[in-house]
Structure formats: C-alpha cells, structure tokens
Design a protein around this motif. Sequence first.
Motif, PDB file in Angstrom:
ATOM      1  N   GLN A  45       0.839  -1.177   0.000  1.00 46.35           N
ATOM      2  CA  GLN A  45       0.000   0.000   0.000  1.00 46.35           C
ATOM      3  C   GLN A  45       0.885   1.241   0.000  1.00 46.35           C
ATOM      4  O   GLN A  45       1.901   1.282   0.701  1.00 46.35           O
ATOM      5  CB  GLN A  45      -0.906   0.037   1.235  1.00 46.35           C
ATOM      6  CG  GLN A  45      -1.959  -1.056   1.265  1.00 46.35           C
ATOM      7  CD  GLN A  45      -2.988  -0.903   0.163  1.00 46.35           C
ATOM      8  OE1 GLN A  45      -3.348   0.215  -0.195  1.00 46.35           O
ATOM      9  NE2 GLN A  45      -3.451  -2.023  -0.371  1.00 46.35           N
ATOM     10  N   PRO A  46       0.537   2.269  -0.792  1.00 44.15           N
ATOM     11  CA  PRO A  46       1.326   3.506  -0.755  1.00 44.15           C
ATOM     12  C   PRO A  46       1.231   4.144   0.620  1.00 44.15           C
ATOM     13  O   PRO A  46       0.179   4.125   1.255  1.00 44.15           O
ATOM     14  CB  PRO A  46       0.679   4.376  -1.830  1.00 44.15           C
ATOM     15  CG  PRO A  46      -0.716   3.841  -1.976  1.00 44.15           C
ATOM     16  CD  PRO A  46      -0.605   2.371  -1.718  1.00 44.15           C
ATOM     17  N   GLU A  47       2.332   4.694   1.083  1.00 47.16           N
ATOM     18  CA  GLU A  47       2.348   5.343   2.390  1.00 47.16           C
ATOM     19  C   GLU A  47       1.622   6.681   2.357  1.00 47.16           C
ATOM     20  O   GLU A  47       1.018   7.105   3.338  1.00 47.16           O
ATOM     21  CB  GLU A  47       3.793   5.528   2.841  1.00 47.16           C
ATOM     22  CG  GLU A  47       3.935   6.052   4.251  1.00 47.16           C
ATOM     23  CD  GLU A  47       5.377   6.033   4.737  1.00 47.16           C
ATOM     24  OE1 GLU A  47       5.634   6.624   5.798  1.00 47.16           O
ATOM     25  OE2 GLU A  47       6.238   5.439   4.054  1.00 47.16           O
ATOM     26  N   PHE A 174      20.389   7.438  -3.337  1.00 41.99           N
ATOM     27  CA  PHE A 174      20.257   8.453  -2.288  1.00 41.99           C
ATOM     28  C   PHE A 174      18.794   8.614  -1.892  1.00 41.99           C
ATOM     29  O   PHE A 174      18.456   8.661  -0.700  1.00 41.99           O
ATOM     30  CB  PHE A 174      20.819   9.785  -2.778  1.00 41.99           C
ATOM     31  CG  PHE A 174      20.606  10.930  -1.827  1.00 41.99           C
ATOM     32  CD1 PHE A 174      21.539  11.228  -0.850  1.00 41.99           C
ATOM     33  CD2 PHE A 174      19.463  11.724  -1.903  1.00 41.99           C
ATOM     34  CE1 PHE A 174      21.341  12.281   0.042  1.00 41.99           C
ATOM     35  CE2 PHE A 174      19.253  12.778  -1.017  1.00 41.99           C
ATOM     36  CZ  PHE A 174      20.195  13.047  -0.040  1.00 41.99           C
ATOM     37  N   LEU A 175      17.923   8.693  -2.872  1.00 46.37           N
ATOM     38  CA  LEU A 175      16.508   8.925  -2.606  1.00 46.37           C
ATOM     39  C   LEU A 175      15.823   7.706  -1.999  1.00 46.37           C
ATOM     40  O   LEU A 175      14.811   7.845  -1.300  1.00 46.37           O
ATOM     41  CB  LEU A 175      15.801   9.326  -3.902  1.00 46.37           C
ATOM     42  CG  LEU A 175      16.295  10.632  -4.534  1.00 46.37           C
ATOM     43  CD1 LEU A 175      15.756  10.767  -5.947  1.00 46.37           C
ATOM     44  CD2 LEU A 175      15.891  11.832  -3.692  1.00 46.37           C
ATOM     45  N   MET A 176      16.339   6.520  -2.265  1.00 52.58           N
ATOM     46  CA  MET A 176      15.749   5.286  -1.744  1.00 52.58           C
ATOM     47  C   MET A 176      16.382   4.855  -0.427  1.00 52.58           C
ATOM     48  O   MET A 176      16.219   3.710   0.003  1.00 52.58           O
ATOM     49  CB  MET A 176      15.870   4.169  -2.784  1.00 52.58           C
ATOM     50  CG  MET A 176      15.067   4.426  -4.063  1.00 52.58           C
ATOM     51  SD  MET A 176      13.251   4.532  -3.810  1.00 52.58           S
ATOM     52  CE  MET A 176      12.989   6.327  -3.865  1.00 52.58           C
ATOM     53  N   ASP A 177      17.078   5.764   0.234  1.00 48.48           N
ATOM     54  CA  ASP A 177      17.642   5.512   1.568  1.00 48.48           C
ATOM     55  C   ASP A 177      16.905   6.405   2.561  1.00 48.48           C
ATOM     56  O   ASP A 177      17.079   7.628   2.556  1.00 48.48           O
ATOM     57  CB  ASP A 177      19.133   5.828   1.575  1.00 48.48           C
ATOM     58  CG  ASP A 177      19.790   5.512   2.910  1.00 48.48           C
ATOM     59  OD1 ASP A 177      19.061   5.248   3.894  1.00 48.48           O
ATOM     60  OD2 ASP A 177      21.036   5.536   2.976  1.00 48.48           O
ATOM     61  N   ARG A 218       8.613   8.486  -1.802  1.00 49.65           N
ATOM     62  CA  ARG A 218       8.470   7.591  -0.655  1.00 49.65           C
ATOM     63  C   ARG A 218       7.584   6.395  -1.015  1.00 49.65           C
ATOM     64  O   ARG A 218       7.842   5.262  -0.587  1.00 49.65           O
ATOM     65  CB  ARG A 218       7.887   8.359   0.525  1.00 49.65           C
ATOM     66  CG  ARG A 218       7.661   7.532   1.772  1.00 49.65           C
ATOM     67  CD  ARG A 218       8.963   7.066   2.414  1.00 49.65           C
ATOM     68  NE  ARG A 218       8.667   6.537   3.732  1.00 49.65           N
ATOM     69  CZ  ARG A 218       9.321   6.851   4.835  1.00 49.65           C
ATOM     70  NH1 ARG A 218      10.369   7.678   4.781  1.00 49.65           N
ATOM     71  NH2 ARG A 218       8.976   6.337   5.996  1.00 49.65           N
ATOM     72  N   ASN A 219       6.545   6.619  -1.811  1.00 46.45           N
ATOM     73  CA  ASN A 219       5.727   5.506  -2.277  1.00 46.45           C
ATOM     74  C   ASN A 219       6.537   4.556  -3.156  1.00 46.45           C
ATOM     75  O   ASN A 219       6.367   3.323  -3.067  1.00 46.45           O
ATOM     76  CB  ASN A 219       4.508   6.026  -3.041  1.00 46.45           C
ATOM     77  CG  ASN A 219       3.485   6.673  -2.131  1.00 46.45           C
ATOM     78  OD1 ASN A 219       3.495   6.481  -0.919  1.00 46.45           O
ATOM     79  ND2 ASN A 219       2.587   7.465  -2.710  1.00 46.45           N
ATOM     80  N   LEU A 220       7.416   5.105  -4.003  1.00 48.17           N
ATOM     81  CA  LEU A 220       8.303   4.248  -4.793  1.00 48.17           C
ATOM     82  C   LEU A 220       9.212   3.438  -3.878  1.00 48.17           C
ATOM     83  O   LEU A 220       9.447   2.245  -4.116  1.00 48.17           O
ATOM     84  CB  LEU A 220       9.129   5.108  -5.755  1.00 48.17           C
ATOM     85  CG  LEU A 220      10.163   4.361  -6.604  1.00 48.17           C
ATOM     86  CD1 LEU A 220       9.500   3.320  -7.495  1.00 48.17           C
ATOM     87  CD2 LEU A 220      10.992   5.338  -7.434  1.00 48.17           C
TER      88      LEU A 220
END
Length: 227
Positions: A45-47, A174-177, A218-220
């Motif tokens: 589920q998307p946050e 960077f964005l996925m951390d 953040r959903n990704l």
Amino acid sequence: MTRLAITQPQLAPVTKVDADLPAVRADALTAQAIRDRLASPPDWQPEFAGDGGRFADRQPAGAAVLVPLVQRESGLTLLLTRRTDHLRDHAGQISFPGGRVEPEDDGPVATALRETEEEIGLSREHIHVIGQLPVYATVTAFQVTPVVALVAPGFSLTLDSGEVAEAFEVPLAFLMDPAHHRHHVFEAGGVTRRFLSMPWQAAEREYFIWGATAAMLRNLYRLLIGR
C-alpha cells in the motif's frame, strides 16, 4: 477546505529522520529489478495517498508526471526539474516533469510524455515506460498519476524557460535511503501541516525535494522495499 500554502518549507522544524528504516538494496535498484517489480508488484500500500485537503476554489483535475530514471554507468539517477518562481502552482519547487491531462491525451502515459517533451525537451525516443505508481492527490486539487520510465543516456534537453528554471539528476540510491527522509511539521493560524523532504546537496547548492514529489518518491521506496 482552504489550506495554508507553505512558502518556505526548508524552515519548518524537522520532527523525525527515518534512519531506522532500511535502504533499498543496490541489486533492487537496477533497471531490470525495477522493471520486474513494477510488472509483478508485491502486496503493498502507498504510504502517502495525498496532501490531505485542497484549496476550496479548485475542482479536481487529472494530471500525470514522468518519473525518469536515467541509466548512467554509475547507476540509475532521477531526472528532476526546478520550477520557475512565477508559476501559479508549485512555484520554485522541485518537481517531476509533467502536468495537467488535456482532452487529446490518450491516458496518463500520453500526458506524461507530452508534458516532459514540452517542459524539458526530452525526446520520446530515449524514454521507455515501465509502469505506474498509485494516483496521488495534491493540495492544489490535481489527481496525479506517476509514470515510471527508463531513460537512455545520450539525450539533450531544451528547457521551457516559462516553466522550468533548471533540470538536474539525483542518484536513485540516495533517494531510496530513508536516512535522507525528513519529516516536518508546519503550523500557522491554528493549522498544522506535515510533509516529507529529501534535501539533496550538489556542489555548493541544496535542492530541497519536498511535498508531493517527496511523497511519491516515498511511495516508490515502499514498492521497492516490499513492505
């Protein structure tokens, strides 16, 4: 419902940094891994579904953005734009290329591709769409479909100076951390708003990625981490 605009989000207090959450592994951040995840997503589920309320004088409208993952030798990067300061909506903000659905568009993919070409001159021949993220409702009453695409290197950009001040790339790792994900709270006139940011420092400049752009990223993250 009238919402108070946040004009200086970088000044809003940080309430939390998500350093306790795991980063997406490097092997899950390859072009093939992301393609596979979008083709066969887990039960997730998307946050963030949206910004909450919306400005009272706006009717909901469809929109789409491109989430352009550039295939660099060092790894995937995300191509983002900084909006010009005079726009009515999202002036000066960091955004994905994209915009409002027009009657001639055949769905959100067509909108995202058309708007990307108009805004930054990225030719469709370099873009390979691999999937979509859940619709995100913005405070400005747009129902936004994020369209995820791989972008082959070797492209050139021509920015629409009326809408886009600059384009730049950020390493996807960077964005996925979540250690780089900051939660903020903004209070004024008895109204409280909360938002996420992912500030990116490049040379002598900081790009303050926040709001809807950060929420969709953040959903990704949630999709790729699988939880």
